[in-house]
Scaffold this motif. Structure first.
Motif, PDB file in Angstrom:
ATOM      1  N   HIS A 150      71.629  28.531  86.379  1.00 43.46           N
ATOM      2  CA  HIS A 150      71.989  29.914  86.108  1.00 43.46           C
ATOM      3  C   HIS A 150      70.755  30.779  86.359  1.00 43.46           C
ATOM      4  N   VAL A 151      70.978  32.042  86.732  1.00 45.96           N
ATOM      5  CA  VAL A 151      69.871  32.964  86.978  1.00 45.96           C
ATOM      6  C   VAL A 151      70.073  34.208  86.121  1.00 45.96           C
ATOM      7  N   VAL A 152      69.064  34.530  85.335  1.00 44.93           N
ATOM      8  CA  VAL A 152      69.114  35.708  84.468  1.00 44.93           C
ATOM      9  C   VAL A 152      67.860  36.536  84.706  1.00 44.93           C
ATOM     10  N   MET A 153      68.056  37.837  84.895  1.00 41.51           N
ATOM     11  CA  MET A 153      66.936  38.782  84.913  1.00 41.51           C
ATOM     12  C   MET A 153      66.988  39.545  83.600  1.00 41.51           C
ATOM     13  N   GLY A 154      65.900  39.560  82.854  1.00 34.24           N
ATOM     14  CA  GLY A 154      65.943  40.208  81.552  1.00 34.24           C
ATOM     15  C   GLY A 154      64.672  40.940  81.211  1.00 34.24           C
ATOM     16  N   GLN A 155      64.831  42.105  80.564  1.00 36.61           N
ATOM     17  CA  GLN A 155      63.671  42.825  80.049  1.00 36.61           C
ATOM     18  C   GLN A 155      63.258  42.191  78.731  1.00 36.61           C
ATOM     19  N   VAL A 156      61.994  41.877  78.601  1.00 38.29           N
ATOM     20  CA  VAL A 156      61.471  41.232  77.407  1.00 38.29           C
ATOM     21  C   VAL A 156      61.527  42.198  76.216  1.00 38.29           C
ATOM     22  N   GLU A 157      61.906  41.658  75.048  1.00 39.67           N
ATOM     23  CA  GLU A 157      61.843  42.410  73.797  1.00 39.67           C
ATOM     24  C   GLU A 157      60.564  42.012  73.072  1.00 39.67           C
ATOM     25  N   TYR A 158      59.757  42.996  72.680  1.00 35.47           N
ATOM     26  CA  TYR A 158      58.502  42.728  71.986  1.00 35.47           C
ATOM     27  C   TYR A 158      58.709  42.906  70.490  1.00 35.47           C
ATOM     28  N   LEU A 159      58.434  41.843  69.740  1.00 33.30           N
ATOM     29  CA  LEU A 159      58.745  41.793  68.315  1.00 33.30           C
ATOM     30  C   LEU A 159      57.561  41.218  67.545  1.00 33.30           C
ATOM     31  N   GLY A 160      57.555  41.467  66.241  1.00 34.46           N
ATOM     32  CA  GLY A 160      56.585  40.798  65.386  1.00 34.46           C
ATOM     33  C   GLY A 160      56.927  39.323  65.260  1.00 34.46           C
ATOM     34  N   ASP A 161      55.945  38.507  64.912  1.00 29.28           N
ATOM     35  CA  ASP A 161      56.187  37.065  64.761  1.00 29.28           C
ATOM     36  C   ASP A 161      57.338  36.793  63.794  1.00 29.28           C
ATOM     37  N   GLY A 162      57.312  37.492  62.647  1.00 29.90           N
ATOM     38  CA  GLY A 162      58.364  37.273  61.646  1.00 29.90           C
ATOM     39  C   GLY A 162      59.744  37.617  62.169  1.00 29.90           C
ATOM     40  N   ASP A 163      59.830  38.670  62.974  1.00 27.36           N
ATOM     41  CA  ASP A 163      61.124  39.074  63.534  1.00 27.36           C
ATOM     42  C   ASP A 163      61.653  38.026  64.512  1.00 27.36           C
ATOM     43  N   ILE A 164      60.753  37.451  65.308  1.00 31.97           N
ATOM     44  CA  ILE A 164      61.169  36.408  66.255  1.00 31.97           C
ATOM     45  C   ILE A 164      61.710  35.206  65.488  1.00 31.97           C
ATOM     46  N   TRP A 165      60.967  34.738  64.475  1.00 30.13           N
ATOM     47  CA  TRP A 165      61.433  33.573  63.708  1.00 30.13           C
ATOM     48  C   TRP A 165      62.755  33.883  63.028  1.00 30.13           C
ATOM     49  N   GLN A 166      62.914  35.118  62.513  1.00 26.92           N
ATOM     50  CA  GLN A 166      64.159  35.470  61.818  1.00 26.92           C
ATOM     51  C   GLN A 166      65.343  35.446  62.772  1.00 26.92           C
ATOM     52  N   ARG A 167      65.136  35.889  63.998  1.00 26.93           N
ATOM     53  CA  ARG A 167      66.235  35.840  64.978  1.00 26.93           C
ATOM     54  C   ARG A 167      66.662  34.398  65.244  1.00 26.93           C
ATOM     55  N   ILE A 168      65.691  33.513  65.325  1.00 30.60           N
ATOM     56  CA  ILE A 168      66.013  32.107  65.572  1.00 30.60           C
ATOM     57  C   ILE A 168      66.762  31.521  64.369  1.00 30.60           C
ATOM     58  N   VAL A 169      66.281  31.839  63.164  1.00 33.17           N
ATOM     59  CA  VAL A 169      66.954  31.365  61.934  1.00 33.17           C
ATOM     60  C   VAL A 169      68.384  31.888  61.873  1.00 33.17           C
ATOM     61  N   ASN A 170      68.552  33.185  62.161  1.00 33.47           N
ATOM     62  CA  ASN A 170      69.897  33.783  62.104  1.00 33.47           C
ATOM     63  C   ASN A 170      70.835  33.114  63.102  1.00 33.47           C
ATOM     64  N   ALA A 171      70.326  32.840  64.298  1.00 34.71           N
ATOM     65  CA  ALA A 171      71.163  32.190  65.311  1.00 34.71           C
ATOM     66  C   ALA A 171      71.565  30.784  64.866  1.00 34.71           C
ATOM     67  N   CYS A 172      70.610  30.031  64.337  1.00 34.61           N
ATOM     68  CA  CYS A 172      70.880  28.642  63.946  1.00 34.61           C
ATOM     69  C   CYS A 172      71.833  28.554  62.764  1.00 34.61           C
ATOM     70  N   ASN A 173      71.838  29.586  61.915  1.00 27.31           N
ATOM     71  CA  ASN A 173      72.741  29.594  60.759  1.00 27.31           C
ATOM     72  C   ASN A 173      73.979  30.450  60.991  1.00 27.31           C
ATOM     73  N   GLY A 174      74.164  30.892  62.223  1.00 28.84           N
ATOM     74  CA  GLY A 174      75.299  31.739  62.563  1.00 28.84           C
ATOM     75  C   GLY A 174      76.524  30.957  62.982  1.00 28.84           C
ATOM     76  N   GLN A 175      77.458  31.638  63.616  1.00 23.77           N
ATOM     77  CA  GLN A 175      78.767  31.067  63.972  1.00 23.77           C
ATOM     78  C   GLN A 175      78.643  29.800  64.808  1.00 23.77           C
ATOM     79  N   HIS A 176      77.720  29.783  65.750  1.00 19.82           N
ATOM     80  CA  HIS A 176      77.627  28.656  66.691  1.00 19.82           C
ATOM     81  C   HIS A 176      76.573  27.626  66.273  1.00 19.82           C
ATOM     82  N   GLY A 177      75.786  27.938  65.240  1.00 25.70           N
ATOM     83  CA  GLY A 177      74.730  27.028  64.840  1.00 25.70           C
ATOM     84  C   GLY A 177      73.700  26.863  65.952  1.00 25.70           C
ATOM     85  N   PRO A 178      72.925  25.788  65.917  1.00 26.47           N
ATOM     86  CA  PRO A 178      71.900  25.584  66.945  1.00 26.47           C
ATOM     87  C   PRO A 178      72.467  25.536  68.360  1.00 26.47           C
TER      88      PRO A 178
END
Length: 285
Positions: A150-178
């Protein structure tokens, strides 16, 4: 995640799309090492690199996470989130229209006081411009070449370290899990979150995500993709700190490699003399 877009499984049909890039024709830039650009033009191939080869050790933050269910999930201990991450490769471009900071980060020029030649030519960079649309167009041929990605072109989102980890935690505990990260959007997201420390780069990433992922086989560290430099690149310009005679030599080398597209002169370091129109008499020095 791309809003309103159904999640695409990694093993699904090959897809191409852009993330947070509403204007596909906006210029983007990349500073290539001089010798690597000449090689790309002559071979008509361009390399995308696995995140583990990038200088920043936190470029792929999801790969650094460990799932831990010992406190809340019966029978679940620790497991690396990296087990859910398909191999990916990337190439970094920028929306930054040009800055001395980026130039000095990716191109080294130190002129010999006598010859006026760059004595750090091995670390010299060349600015190349293109657009997201042109890169996505070039990707149309990569499936035929057996890239199977697959090929994706994406603009990077710049976040604080805590925000990045929180996004990963939210995704892993969300509807689809890991397994959210087993989708194209999830894997792309995981490579488009970056620390604010690098926000000046205004980065756009070209991502290639492997869709025939075999966990037991080591992934290659670099993936070469076929390009037509004359079609892909809108212009090339050399480091503005070079002397004119060296710029002329660089242009000749690029032409010998086979590039027939636009080469422009960067005036960023050109001295400009101003003539001031005086409207009243003034005293002599």
């Amino acid at each position: 995640m791309t809003a309103g877009m159904e999640l695409i499984r990694i093993d699904g049909d090959p897809c191409r799309f852009a993330v947070r890039l509403p204007d596909l024709d906006q210029p983007i830039r990349r500073i290539f090492p001089l010798e690597r650009l000449i090689e790309a033009i002559s071979s008509k191939q361009m390399g995308l690199v696995a995140p583990q080869l990038w200088e920043d050790p936190r470029e792929d933050p999801s790969a650094l996470c460990m799932l831990d269910g010992t406190l809340h999930v019966a029978g679940k201990g620790q497991r690396p989130l990296s087990a859910y991450l398909a191999p990916a490769w990337a190439q970094c471009w920028s929306l930054n229209p040009g800055s001395d900071t980026l130039l000095r980060a990716y191109s080294r020029v130190r002129l010999d006081p006598e010859s006026r030649r760059n004595i750090q030519a091995d670390d010299e960079g060349v600015t190349v411009t293109t657009t997201v649309r042109r890169l996505l167009s070039a990707a149309e041929t990569w499936h035929a070449d057996g890239a199977n990605s697959h090929v994706v072109m994406g603009q990077v989102e710049y976040l604080g370290d805590g925000d990045i980890w929180q996004r990963i935690v939210n995704a892993c505990n969300g509807q689809h899990g890991p397994r959210f990260f087993c989708t194209v959007q999830g894997r792309a997201d995981s490579l488009l979150w970056k620390r604010k420390y690098f926000a000046h780069e205004q980065e756009v990433r070209l991502l290639q995500i492997d869709r025939a992922w075999r966990r037991e086989e080591p992934a290659p560290r670099i993936r070469q993709v076929r390009i037509d430099p004359d079609t892909l690149f809108t212009s090339i310009s050399f480091d503005p700190r070079l002397q004119p005679f060296e710029v002329t030599e660089r242009e000749a080398a690029i032409r010998r490699a086979g590039y027939t597209g636009a080469i422009t002169r960067d005036p960023s370091y050109q001295k400009i003399l101003g003539q001031l129109v005086m409207l009243r008499d003034w005293p002599d020095p």
